[in-house]
Design an enzyme around this catalytic site. Structure first.
Site, PDB file in Angstrom:
ATOM      1  N   ARG A  42       0.825  -1.202   0.000  1.00 39.37           N
ATOM      2  CA  ARG A  42       0.000   0.000   0.000  1.00 39.37           C
ATOM      3  C   ARG A  42       0.856   1.248   0.000  1.00 39.37           C
ATOM      4  NH1 ARG A  42      -3.986   0.505   4.381  1.00 39.37           N
ATOM      5  NH2 ARG A  42      -2.169   0.100   5.648  1.00 39.37           N
ATOM      6  N   SER A  87       7.215  -5.036   7.273  1.00 35.92           N
ATOM      7  CA  SER A  87       6.782  -5.897   8.379  1.00 35.92           C
ATOM      8  C   SER A  87       7.495  -7.229   8.439  1.00 35.92           C
ATOM      9  CB  SER A  87       5.281  -6.115   8.273  1.00 35.92           C
ATOM     10  OG  SER A  87       4.669  -4.879   8.093  1.00 35.92           O
ATOM     11  N   ASP A 138       5.325  -3.163  11.182  1.00 30.79           N
ATOM     12  CA  ASP A 138       3.880  -2.838  11.209  1.00 30.79           C
ATOM     13  C   ASP A 138       3.329  -2.688  12.630  1.00 30.79           C
ATOM     14  OD1 ASP A 138       4.228  -5.562  11.569  1.00 30.79           O
ATOM     15  OD2 ASP A 138       2.602  -6.183  10.249  1.00 30.79           O
TER      16      ASP A 138
HETATM   17  C1  GLC Z   1       5.897 -11.607  10.950  1.00 31.10           C
HETATM   18  C2  GLC Z   1       7.067 -10.632  10.832  1.00 31.10           C
HETATM   19  C3  GLC Z   1       6.903  -9.458  11.770  1.00 31.10           C
HETATM   20  C4  GLC Z   1       5.539  -8.809  11.541  1.00 31.10           C
HETATM   21  C5  GLC Z   1       4.432  -9.842  11.687  1.00 31.10           C
HETATM   22  C6  GLC Z   1       3.045  -9.255  11.440  1.00 31.10           C
HETATM   23  O1  GLC Z   1       5.903 -12.200  12.204  1.00 31.10           O
HETATM   24  O2  GLC Z   1       8.279 -11.317  11.117  1.00 31.10           O
HETATM   25  O3  GLC Z   1       7.923  -8.506  11.565  1.00 31.10           O
HETATM   26  O4  GLC Z   1       5.367  -7.754  12.447  1.00 31.10           O
HETATM   27  O5  GLC Z   1       4.654 -10.898  10.779  1.00 31.10           O
HETATM   28  O6  GLC Z   1       2.915  -8.761  10.142  1.00 31.10           O
END
Ligand code: GLC
Length: 452
Positions: free
Chosen positions: A74, A138, A192
């Site tokens: 996004r 993320s 995230d």
């Molecule tokens: C996975 C990633 C982490 C992220 C999570 C939620 O666990 O390693 O960094 O925050 O997914 O998206």
């Protein structure tokens, strides 16, 4: 036949049950792993420093934000108005083709830059417009500053080559230059969970934890600088920093044989153990393995059809589990229609009840583990839970899985008793993108202050 069918969920229930004692043990082990992670000792919790603290709510200005972490990418623009207000939010979503997720890393970052270009063109903005950008990425990143960080490992099925160990901001900047987007300054990189926390904390000072329970699961929280022992250059400084826990990798959990089967079949065995019991990427697969076992043991009479329809790993999507559990129709006719459409015809109402209860057992455990981890994080900040805490949360499982949020609340009450009422869990919808813009604003403000 009937008694056997009733027995199966009871045995399953026992295997998947989380007693109060077990939840307390999880919290204790979680605290131990958090401490070790903060000291750079071996731990399943990476406890990654983010170099950012919560916003004041007075950050202002126009920002662009990117959100990468699932199957969609996004791009957002928005204006921070101060006093916790956000205006003019524009969002564009781009589906990431599988071949980009698993191809060359350079191509992935070019895809991001090209998507930003499309967004700016659609918005009739100048491509060389000077603007600060916050990048929500993320995955576990080892940050060295608020605007740089190396990818530790891919999670959630991403495999793009040549990115692990590299600074993802550097890769993004290169791609932006190649696409002629020279005015964009990448001022912040964030997980995230951090974006989710920031988006809520912009207007709510009691927010000190951010959680995602979606495709993956993870959390972050605010920690006192003096407790982040691995950042020696901070020794003696007072203040706070947000820590990305990467709780999906927590591994001190009682595994069932289904969990072991699932783990062995993944491309990262032994890793992301909590995530494999909780998140949307895996919930359906745990349920599939449980149901396949019931089918093989002839406890599920429509089993041969079930085994044929769901023979492939990951073929029972978590969305199906949500649909199954939300069915309240008489005789579970909605589930019948779903099963028919997936090739399992002629199931009886009893069989469907069994399927529904097996799915419920798997998701109840997921909620119990999530609640234990949340309680561990809050009691790490405030052992007696003497203050009010707001947990900002986002993610498809939390938002959409029937009864999931209520199960978390109940488990928190079971663990913390009356103190649970001091913890508020608030949905921070799409917070991760907005939060990235807020982090960019915090970073831009800091840049303006030579002493910061
Ligand atoms: C996975 C990633 C982490 C992220 C999570 C939620 O666990 O390693 O960094 O925050 O997914 O998206």
């Amino acid at each position: 036949m009937m008694p056997k069918k009733i027995m199966a969920p009871a045995a399953l229930l026992k295997e998947f049950a989380l007693t109060k004692r077990e939840m307390r043990r999880i919290i204790k082990d979680f605290h131990g792993e958090m401490e070790r992670g903060l000291c750079e000792k071996p731990s399943s919790l990476k406890m990654l420093p983010t170099y950012v603290d919560r916003p004041t709510g007075n950050e202002r200005g126009a920002y662009i934000a990117l959100d990468l972490g699932g199957t969609n990418f996004r791009v957002l623009t928005l204006e921070l108005k101060g006093k916790g207000r956000i205006a003019g939010l524009k969002v564009m979503k781009f589906a990431i083709p599988k071949k980009i997720m698993t191809g060359e890393g350079k191509e992935l970052f070019l895809f991001l830059a090209r998507s930003i270009k499309k967004f700016l063109l659609a918005d009739r903005a100048r491509l060389d417009k000077a603007i600060d950008l916050g990048f929500t990425f993320s995955f576990p990143i080892k940050q060295r500053s608020v605007a740089s960080g190396d990818l530790v490992v891919w999670t959630k099925g991403f495999e793009a080559k040549g990115v692990v160990g590299m600074d993802v901001v550097g890769l993004l900047k290169e791609a932006l230059m190649r696409e002629g987007l020279s005015g964009i300054r990448v001022s912040a990189l964030a997980n995230d969970t951090v974006g989710t926390l920031m988006a809520r904390a912009y207007s709510d000072p009691s927010c000190d934890v951010g959680v995602i329970i979606g495709t993956g699961t993870n959390a972050c929280y605010t920690e006192s600088l003096e407790k982040i022992k691995k950042l020696q250059d901070l020794a003696g400084r007072s203040g706070h920093m947000i820590i990305n826990i990467e709780w999906g990798n927590f591994n001190k959990l009682k595994a069932t044989r289904y969990d072991r089967l699932l783990d062995e079949a993944t491309d990262n065995p032994g890793c992301q153990i909590l995530e494999k019991m909780v998140s949307g990427m895996y919930l359906g697969e745990v349920a599939r393995l449980v149901l396949a076992d019931l089918a093989k043991r002839s406890i599920l009479p429509c089993g041969s059809k079930f085994l044929a329809a769901f023979r492939k790993p990951m073929s029972l999507k978590s969305e199906y589990v949500s649909m199954i559990e939300s069915d309240r129709s008489s005789g579970l006719s909605k589930m019948d229609a779903l099963l028919n459409s997936l090739g399992v015809s002629g199931s009886s109402a009893e069989e469907r009840m069994l399927i529904k209860s097996a799915c419920g057992i798997v998701s109840t455990r997921a909620a119990g583990i999530s609640a234990s981890a949340m309680a561990a994080v809050v009691t790490k900040i405030d052992p007696a839970v003497s203050k009010k805490h707001t947990i900002a949360i986002d993610g498809s499982v939390y938002e959409k899985h029937p009864g999931f949020s209520a199960k978390i609340k109940n488990a928190l009450k079971e663990i913390l008793g009356r103190k649970a009422s001091r913890i508020r869990i608030v949905l921070s919808k799409d917070g991760s993108g907005k939060g990235a813009a807020i982090i960019a604003a915090v970073a831009a403000q800091k840049r303006g202050r030579p002493d910061a």
